[in-house]
Design a protein around this motif. Structure first.
Motif, PDB file in Angstrom:
ATOM      1  N   ASP A   1       0.810  -1.218   0.000  1.00  0.00           N
ATOM      2  CA  ASP A   1       0.000   0.000   0.000  1.00  0.00           C
ATOM      3  C   ASP A   1       0.846   1.272   0.000  1.00  0.00           C
ATOM      4  OD1 ASP A   1      -2.397  -1.441   0.107  1.00  0.00           O
ATOM      5  OD2 ASP A   1      -2.359  -1.524   2.300  1.00  0.00           O
ATOM      6  N   CYS A   2       2.132   1.137   0.189  1.00  0.00           N
ATOM      7  CA  CYS A   2       3.005   2.303   0.367  1.00  0.00           C
ATOM      8  C   CYS A   2       3.730   2.657  -0.920  1.00  0.00           C
ATOM      9  CB  CYS A   2       4.030   2.022   1.469  1.00  0.00           C
ATOM     10  SG  CYS A   2       3.283   1.753   3.077  1.00  0.00           S
ATOM     11  N   PRO A   3       4.005   3.931  -1.125  1.00  0.00           N
ATOM     12  CA  PRO A   3       4.736   4.349  -2.325  1.00  0.00           C
ATOM     13  C   PRO A   3       6.185   3.867  -2.278  1.00  0.00           C
ATOM     14  CG  PRO A   3       4.453   6.203  -0.839  1.00  0.00           C
ATOM     15  CD  PRO A   3       3.648   5.079  -0.261  1.00  0.00           C
ATOM     16  N   SER A   4       6.757   3.642  -3.448  1.00  0.00           N
ATOM     17  CA  SER A   4       8.137   3.163  -3.518  1.00  0.00           C
ATOM     18  C   SER A   4       9.144   4.303  -3.508  1.00  0.00           C
ATOM     19  CB  SER A   4       8.353   2.303  -4.763  1.00  0.00           C
ATOM     20  OG  SER A   4       8.049   3.056  -5.933  1.00  0.00           O
ATOM     21  N   VAL A   5       8.673   5.528  -3.795  1.00  0.00           N
ATOM     22  CA  VAL A   5       9.529   6.722  -3.751  1.00  0.00           C
ATOM     23  C   VAL A   5       8.895   7.715  -2.784  1.00  0.00           C
ATOM     24  CG1 VAL A   5      10.469   8.654  -5.050  1.00  0.00           C
ATOM     25  CG2 VAL A   5      10.401   6.386  -6.091  1.00  0.00           C
ATOM     26  N   ILE A   6       9.671   8.161  -1.800  1.00  0.00           N
ATOM     27  CA  ILE A   6       9.134   9.102  -0.816  1.00  0.00           C
ATOM     28  C   ILE A   6      10.142  10.229  -0.565  1.00  0.00           C
ATOM     29  CG2 ILE A   6       7.724   7.350   0.340  1.00  0.00           C
ATOM     30  CD1 ILE A   6       9.844   7.215   2.545  1.00  0.00           C
TER      31      ILE A   6
ATOM     32  N   ASP B   1       0.801  11.290  -1.434  1.00  0.00           N
ATOM     33  CA  ASP B   1       0.350  10.334  -0.418  1.00  0.00           C
ATOM     34  C   ASP B   1       0.381  10.894   0.999  1.00  0.00           C
ATOM     35  OD1 ASP B   1       0.363   7.537  -2.002  1.00  0.00           O
ATOM     36  OD2 ASP B   1       2.066   8.734  -2.659  1.00  0.00           O
ATOM     37  N   ARG B   2       0.807  12.148   1.133  1.00  0.00           N
ATOM     38  CA  ARG B   2       0.942  12.785   2.461  1.00  0.00           C
ATOM     39  C   ARG B   2       1.981  12.063   3.320  1.00  0.00           C
ATOM     40  NH1 ARG B   2      -3.823  16.029   3.217  1.00  0.00           N
ATOM     41  NH2 ARG B   2      -3.606  16.039   5.472  1.00  0.00           N
ATOM     42  N   ILE B   3       2.910  11.368   2.675  1.00  0.00           N
ATOM     43  CA  ILE B   3       3.919  10.593   3.402  1.00  0.00           C
ATOM     44  C   ILE B   3       5.274  11.290   3.343  1.00  0.00           C
ATOM     45  CG2 ILE B   3       5.308   8.476   3.288  1.00  0.00           C
ATOM     46  CD1 ILE B   3       2.811   6.928   2.746  1.00  0.00           C
ATOM     47  N   ILE B   4       5.945  11.326   4.500  1.00  0.00           N
ATOM     48  CA  ILE B   4       7.315  11.831   4.615  1.00  0.00           C
ATOM     49  C   ILE B   4       8.124  10.779   5.361  1.00  0.00           C
ATOM     50  CG2 ILE B   4       8.775  13.555   5.756  1.00  0.00           C
ATOM     51  CD1 ILE B   4       6.526  15.590   5.269  1.00  0.00           C
TER      52      ILE B   4
ATOM     53  N   TYR C   1      21.408   7.215   7.305  1.00  0.00           N
ATOM     54  CA  TYR C   1      21.229   5.830   7.724  1.00  0.00           C
ATOM     55  C   TYR C   1      20.293   5.160   6.730  1.00  0.00           C
ATOM     56  CZ  TYR C   1      23.513   6.178  12.311  1.00  0.00           C
ATOM     57  OH  TYR C   1      24.431   6.316  13.319  1.00  0.00           O
ATOM     58  N   ARG C   2      20.424   3.850   6.596  1.00  0.00           N
ATOM     59  CA  ARG C   2      19.640   3.133   5.586  1.00  0.00           C
ATOM     60  C   ARG C   2      18.221   2.835   6.030  1.00  0.00           C
ATOM     61  NH1 ARG C   2      21.853   4.670   1.458  1.00  0.00           N
ATOM     62  NH2 ARG C   2      20.817   3.040   0.239  1.00  0.00           N
ATOM     63  N   VAL C   3      17.954   2.931   7.326  1.00  0.00           N
ATOM     64  CA  VAL C   3      16.617   2.626   7.841  1.00  0.00           C
ATOM     65  C   VAL C   3      15.999   3.882   8.447  1.00  0.00           C
ATOM     66  CG1 VAL C   3      15.279   1.277   9.514  1.00  0.00           C
ATOM     67  CG2 VAL C   3      17.182   0.212   8.280  1.00  0.00           C
ATOM     68  N   GLY C   4      14.778   4.166   8.050  1.00  0.00           N
ATOM     69  CA  GLY C   4      14.007   5.279   8.615  1.00  0.00           C
ATOM     70  C   GLY C   4      12.586   4.820   8.867  1.00  0.00           C
ATOM     71  N   CYS C   5      11.711   5.764   9.183  1.00  0.00           N
ATOM     72  CA  CYS C   5      10.301   5.436   9.410  1.00  0.00           C
ATOM     73  C   CYS C   5       9.431   6.447   8.673  1.00  0.00           C
ATOM     74  CB  CYS C   5       9.965   5.434  10.902  1.00  0.00           C
ATOM     75  SG  CYS C   5       8.269   4.894  11.275  1.00  0.00           S
ATOM     76  N   ALA C   6       8.469   5.934   7.923  1.00  0.00           N
ATOM     77  CA  ALA C   6       7.560   6.799   7.178  1.00  0.00           C
ATOM     78  C   ALA C   6       6.412   7.242   8.067  1.00  0.00           C
ATOM     79  CB  ALA C   6       7.012   6.064   5.962  1.00  0.00           C
ATOM     80  N   GLY C   7       6.042   8.498   7.926  1.00  0.00           N
ATOM     81  CA  GLY C   7       4.897   9.031   8.654  1.00  0.00           C
ATOM     82  C   GLY C   7       3.951   9.723   7.696  1.00  0.00           C
ATOM     83  N   ARG C   8       2.693   9.751   8.069  1.00  0.00           N
ATOM     84  CA  ARG C   8       1.671  10.393   7.248  1.00  0.00           C
ATOM     85  C   ARG C   8       1.237  11.691   7.908  1.00  0.00           C
ATOM     86  NH1 ARG C   8      -3.913  10.250   6.335  1.00  0.00           N
ATOM     87  NH2 ARG C   8      -4.428  10.461   4.117  1.00  0.00           N
TER      88      ARG C   8
END
Length: 223
Positions: A12-17, A53-56, A75-82
């Protein structure tokens, strides 16, 4: 996906953010993060997110970066927020609130187009992030509460103990991790913990280390 989008899994999530590099800022699934946006590039980032998508993606600059580097390595790992709330101020700022969706791994950073950074990401390694309260029963809640109590006693801050008692394990652990006063490397370790049980264990260990060093700074506040 529209304004009322529901993110049930990686598909359900975009591949580019767009990504917002911010040291010390830790967002976790279903956590809330208020942000004060004022730099032109990040105002543009919010505008772009609102159109899509209102995602950052919140991600920390790597702690081992060359201080003279123009573009800090991430860093290679982050967290997406809406973006769930947005207010415009009279002086051109945005006050926004992000709700954490899931962690992601950066696969590739894309060329700069609109001042802000964008990455191709995958959510697949963190599929369990989409399941609310996953792994709660494995958490050493008593250990987490004890670490919090020891910390509070050391730095003399007030805590809403009733709220602590009523909070489910996921909300408790993630909220304490997000508001913890630790450094970039420690925050990244909390983010990259494979599951809630391990994240709680890392939180307890980091708290014990901090207390052994003489406690956190006086600016620590748990609200």
């Amino acid at each position: 996906m529209g304004m009322n989008a529901v993110y049930r899994g990686p598909e359900d999530c975009p591949s580019v953010i767009p990504v917002f590099p911010l040291p010390g800022a830790l967002l976790l699934p279903r956590g809330q993060m208020p942000l004060n946006i004022f730099e032109p590039r990040y105002l543009a980032m919010v505008d772009e997110a609102l159109k899509a998508d209102r995602i950052i993606g919140m991600v920390q600059p790597d702690a081992d970066n060359d201080p003279l580097a123009n573009v800090p390595r991430l860093y290679r790992v982050g967290c997406a927020g809406r973006i769930t709330q947005l207010a415009e101020t009279g002086d051109g700022r945005y006050l926004i609130t992000l709700i954490g969706i899931a962690r992601f791994r950066i696969e590739e950073e894309l060329p700069l187009v609109n001042l802000f950074r964008r990455c191709r990401v995958t959510f697949e390694p963190f599929a369990t992030d989409f399941i609310a309260r996953s792994g709660e029963n494995d958490v050493d809640r008593a250990g987490v509460v004890k670490a919090l109590r020891d910390f509070v006693n050391a730095v003399h801050v007030k805590v809403d103990w009733r709220g602590i008692e009523e909070a489910p394990n996921e909300a408790l652990v993630n909220a304490l991790c997000m508001m913890s006063p630790f450094g970039v490397r420690e925050k990244q370790a909390l983010l990259e913990a494979p599951n809630l049980k391990t994240r709680a264990e890392v939180l307890i260990a980091l708290t014990e280390i901090e207390l052994a060093r003489g406690g956190a700074g006086s600016d620590s506040t748990l609200q």
